[in-house]
Write a protein that holds these residues in place. Structure first.
Motif, PDB file in Angstrom:
ATOM      1  N   ARG A  58     128.876  -6.803  97.037  1.00 14.39           N
ATOM      2  CA  ARG A  58     129.473  -7.602  97.881  1.00 14.39           C
ATOM      3  C   ARG A  58     129.237  -7.231  99.450  1.00 14.39           C
ATOM      4  O   ARG A  58     128.849  -8.144 100.442  1.00 14.39           O
ATOM      5  CB  ARG A  58     130.748  -7.333  97.705  1.00 14.39           C
ATOM      6  CG  ARG A  58     131.891  -8.358  98.491  1.00 14.39           C
ATOM      7  CD  ARG A  58     133.171  -8.328  98.162  1.00 14.39           C
ATOM      8  NE  ARG A  58     134.177  -8.941  99.229  1.00 14.39           N
ATOM      9  CZ  ARG A  58     134.215  -9.999  99.482  1.00 14.39           C
ATOM     10  NH1 ARG A  58     133.420 -10.954  99.043  1.00 14.39           N
ATOM     11  NH2 ARG A  58     135.120 -10.456 100.341  1.00 14.39           N
ATOM     12  N   HIS A  61     125.757  -8.193 100.363  1.00 14.89           N
ATOM     13  CA  HIS A  61     125.674  -9.697 100.701  1.00 14.89           C
ATOM     14  C   HIS A  61     126.353 -10.091 102.163  1.00 14.89           C
ATOM     15  O   HIS A  61     125.999 -10.778 102.732  1.00 14.89           O
ATOM     16  CB  HIS A  61     126.593 -10.209  99.757  1.00 14.89           C
ATOM     17  CG  HIS A  61     125.799 -10.545  98.412  1.00 14.89           C
ATOM     18  ND1 HIS A  61     126.461 -10.937  97.283  1.00 14.89           N
ATOM     19  CD2 HIS A  61     124.382 -10.230  98.203  1.00 14.89           C
ATOM     20  CE1 HIS A  61     125.369 -11.003  96.078  1.00 14.89           C
ATOM     21  NE2 HIS A  61     124.127 -10.622  96.875  1.00 14.89           N
ATOM     22  N   ALA A 141     136.228  -4.644 102.104  1.00 12.44           N
ATOM     23  CA  ALA A 141     135.472  -4.365 101.080  1.00 12.44           C
ATOM     24  C   ALA A 141     135.053  -2.625 100.982  1.00 12.44           C
ATOM     25  O   ALA A 141     135.063  -2.221 100.316  1.00 12.44           O
ATOM     26  CB  ALA A 141     134.111  -5.186 101.166  1.00 12.44           C
TER      27      ALA A 141
END
Length: 252
Positions: A58, A61, A141
């Motif tokens: 993640r 990305h 994140a």
């Protein structure tokens, strides 16, 4: 030559093979008991590692999306600069036009470039907002990843401590298992492993106690119990599929 080969390979009777299966089951059950000390730790470690992999993907990305927005921002800024240069050139040309038609044509070009600048600046604002949103997502994140990494290290350390403590016992039992396996042919071993994998508690070989299967506790008929005590062939429970053996202690 044949005599040498026969002396090198021990021909175990079926009863000896059955007793060896029972002994192997006891050894494997002891190893299973030791492994129970680990509890859910191995699964927790695996789950955390999988989650960490997902979080890292993640983050990659998000970084790629931020990079793409930055690239588009640079591209739009170049387009704005080029449009302003063109507008400057067109305005100079307006000073040297020979008729109204040329003047109007240049004016339209200027208006077109101004619209291009307006559109590009609108896109720049969108890209800027997008970058800010992505950076917030990235921070979240990364914070979650840092927390999960700490949890993972703690779980790994706990698991490593248990494994280090129990490793000598497991190694000793595994050595015993190797010795016992030598008495059992591959066909029986394969059947034993298959049953172990299909039952919840890992018990593939069970004794008959109080006229019942030690695995599922269903009643075993008297004649079948006689066959089990004789040990001339492998007999499995018709209810649960486990291998049945006479209880050595009760036999004694």
């Amino acid at each position: 030559m044949a005599t040498q080969k026969k002396s090198a390979e021990v021909d175990y009777s079926m009863q000896e093979k059955i007793l060896a299966l029972y002994e192997l089951q006891k050894i494997n059950s002891r190893i299973d008991e030791i492994n129970k000390v680990k509890g859910e730790l191995p699964l927790e470690v695996q789950d955390l590692e999988d989650e960490m992999t997902g979080l890292r993907t993640r983050i990659e990305h998000i970084n790629a999306e931020i990079e793409e927005l930055n690239t588009l921002t640079k591209q739009r800024k170049r387009e704005v600069d080029q449009a302003r240069i063109l507008i400057g050139n067109y305005k100079e040309q307006q000073n040297n036009v020979r008729n109204n038609r040329e003047f109007d044509a240049i004016t339209k070009e200027i208006e077109y470039q101004e619209l291009e600048i307006e559109l590009a600046e609108k896109r720049l604002k969108e890209y800027s907002a997008g970058v800010k949103a992505k950076k917030l997502q990235l921070e979240e994140a990364e914070a979650v990843t840092a927390g999960r990494a700490a949890d993972l290290e703690a779980k790994k350390a706990e698991l490593a401590g248990i494994e280090a403590e129990t490793a000598p016992q497991v190694a000793r039992f595994e050595e015993e298992a190797v010795r016992v396996r030598e008495k059992i042919d591959q066909r029986l071993l394969a059947a034993y492993e298959r049953i172990r994998n299909n039952v919840r508690n890992g018990l593939a070989v069970v004794t008959v106690k109080r006229d019942a299967c030690g695995g599922c506790f269903n009643r075993i008929p008297p004649q079948r119990q006689v066959d089990i005590r004789q040990g001339k062939k492998i007999i499995v429970c018709e209810y649960c599929g486990r291998i049945l053996v006479a209880d050595p202690e009760s036999e004694e």
